[in-house]
Design a protein around this motif. Structure first.
Motif, mmCIF file in Angstrom:
data_model
loop_
_atom_site.group_PDB
_atom_site.id
_atom_site.type_symbol
_atom_site.label_atom_id
_atom_site.label_comp_id
_atom_site.label_asym_id
_atom_site.label_seq_id
_atom_site.Cartn_x
_atom_site.Cartn_y
_atom_site.Cartn_z
ATOM 1 N N UNK A 197 1.720 -1.113 3.956
ATOM 2 C CA UNK A 197 2.908 -1.363 3.138
ATOM 3 C C UNK A 197 3.478 -2.755 3.403
ATOM 4 N N UNK A 198 3.563 -3.560 2.369
ATOM 5 C CA UNK A 198 4.176 -4.888 2.413
ATOM 6 C C UNK A 198 4.799 -5.167 1.054
ATOM 7 N N UNK A 199 5.805 -6.037 1.011
ATOM 8 C CA UNK A 199 6.391 -6.359 -0.292
ATOM 9 C C UNK A 199 5.531 -7.292 -1.136
ATOM 10 N N UNK A 234 -6.043 -0.297 -4.662
ATOM 11 C CA UNK A 234 -5.777 -0.042 -3.240
ATOM 12 C C UNK A 234 -4.334 -0.389 -2.890
ATOM 13 N N UNK A 235 -3.824 -1.508 -3.412
ATOM 14 C CA UNK A 235 -2.440 -1.892 -3.162
ATOM 15 C C UNK A 235 -1.480 -0.920 -3.827
ATOM 16 N N UNK A 254 4.586 -0.896 -5.522
ATOM 17 C CA UNK A 254 5.640 -1.811 -5.965
ATOM 18 C C UNK A 254 5.519 -3.206 -5.363
ATOM 19 N N UNK A 255 4.446 -3.487 -4.627
ATOM 20 C CA UNK A 255 4.239 -4.839 -4.108
ATOM 21 C C UNK A 255 3.972 -5.812 -5.249
ATOM 22 N N UNK A 265 3.600 -8.442 -10.881
ATOM 23 C CA UNK A 265 4.745 -7.865 -10.179
ATOM 24 C C UNK A 265 4.688 -6.340 -10.188
ATOM 25 N N UNK A 266 5.224 -5.756 -9.114
ATOM 26 C CA UNK A 266 5.450 -4.317 -9.085
ATOM 27 C C UNK A 266 4.202 -3.498 -9.327
ATOM 28 N N UNK A 267 3.198 -3.696 -8.497
ATOM 29 C CA UNK A 267 1.918 -2.996 -8.680
ATOM 30 C C UNK A 267 2.066 -1.566 -8.165
ATOM 31 N N UNK A 268 2.138 -0.638 -9.085
ATOM 32 C CA UNK A 268 2.289 0.784 -8.796
ATOM 33 C C UNK A 268 1.157 1.557 -9.451
ATOM 34 N N UNK A 269 0.957 2.822 -9.074
ATOM 35 C CA UNK A 269 -0.048 3.620 -9.796
ATOM 36 C C UNK A 269 0.214 3.674 -11.297
ATOM 37 N N UNK A 270 1.476 3.756 -11.711
ATOM 38 C CA UNK A 270 1.780 3.789 -13.144
ATOM 39 C C UNK A 270 1.375 2.485 -13.816
#
Length: 298
Positions: free
Chosen positions: A55-57, A131-132, A138-139, A186-191
């Motif tokens: 986990x990192x921003x 993977x991220x 949200x990174x 920006x904001x790399x999420x599963x969605x």
């Protein structure tokens, strides 16, 4: 709201900055997509997690092509520059087998994935971004491949934009699209990755370079724009001639572009005149990038 960086300046013949605008798709692009689906779609390349994402921003995702199991001085330069960022470094490396991964990547990367040689850069991007999204949701992720030298200049001013997806350059070839050698998401999420699944798939890949262009690169911005804001720093109209990164290397770097196309010293050499290639070589040297083996007269 982020503001556009004042350090990026226009280059003659470009629009800068450029909010993405969809354009009419060329008949050749539509035909190319059909051809690509018929001849080139295949399963995703084999892959293996070597060092996990944490986990990192912020992350930097770097795809390294190492078919002989070795990395070059240009890779070392890029890794050193990426490590100067306040971000983790995830390397996805393509080698024949996991045993062929260059040992120094284990120390240079905060996270490391191996992939088989097939699939081109979009298959590597898919591995890293998914993977991220799973381990560091949200990174913000800066993504690049080793088709460019750099970054020669600090990246941060070019990543602070109003857009969710920021590319360095964009082109009108086949249709308006952003170029995928380097971009910020920006904001790399599963969605978010589900919204981009038709471009970054963990189930399929594309087996020929031209089909990657038709099925993935030229579709990337249009697919992304359905769910996020998209833009690029420099857009240029392009027919069938050389792209902006080949035509205007010096002007782009003077305007704030942090990258030089590697192909200027290889497959694109004939598209750039000798003085332009020599100027690119001098530019790299001025920014202390290794230049051994980049003889423009070769």
């Amino acid at each position: 709201m982020h503001s556009l960086a004042p350090t990026a300046r226009p280059v003659p013949g470009t629009i800068s900055p450029w909010p993405f605008r969809a354009s009419r798709r060329a008949p050749r692009a539509l035909a190319g997509r059909v051809r690509g689906m018929l001849r080139s779609l295949r399963g995703a390349p084999a892959s293996l997690e070597i060092k996990p994402v944490t986990q990192r921003p912020r992350w930097s995702l770097y795809f390294v092509w190492a078919p002989d199991g070795r990395i070059e001085d240009c890779h070392r330069f890029t890794l050193a520059r990426l490590r100067e960022r306040d971000a983790g470094v995830l390397v996805v490396v393509a080698t024949p087998t996991p045993a062929d991964i260059p040992r120094e990547l284990y120390d240079a990367a905060d996270a490391l994935w191996w992939k088989a040689l097939s699939g081109y850069d979009f298959s590597a991007y898919a591995i890293g971004l998914h993977a991220i999204a799973a381990a560091s949701p949200a990174a913000d992720v800066f993504v690049m491949n080793d088709s460019v030298f750099g970054p020669l200049l600090p990246l941060e001013p070019l990543l602070d934009t109003p857009w969710d997806l920021t590319a360095m350059t964009a082109s009108s070839l086949f249709e308006n699209h952003v170029q995928s050698y380097a971009f910020h998401l920006r904001g790399v999420t599963p969605a978010r990755m589900r919204a981009l699944a038709s471009v970054f798939s963990r189930r399929w890949s594309v087996g020929q370079f031209q089909d990657v262009v038709f099925l993935q690169e030229t579709r990337f911005a249009r697919v992304a724009a359905r769910t996020m804001s998209v833009g690029a720093w420099w857009w240029a109209a392009q027919g069938t001639g050389s792209d902006l990164m080949v035509r205007e290397t010096g002007a782009l770097v003077d305007a704030g572009m942090p990258f030089v196309k590697r192909s200027l010293f290889g497959k694109k050499r004939e598209e750039a005149d000798a003085p332009a290639v020599a100027a690119a070589l001098a530019l790299l040297a001025r920014h202390h990038h290794p230049i051994a083996g980049l003889d423009p007269a070769a």
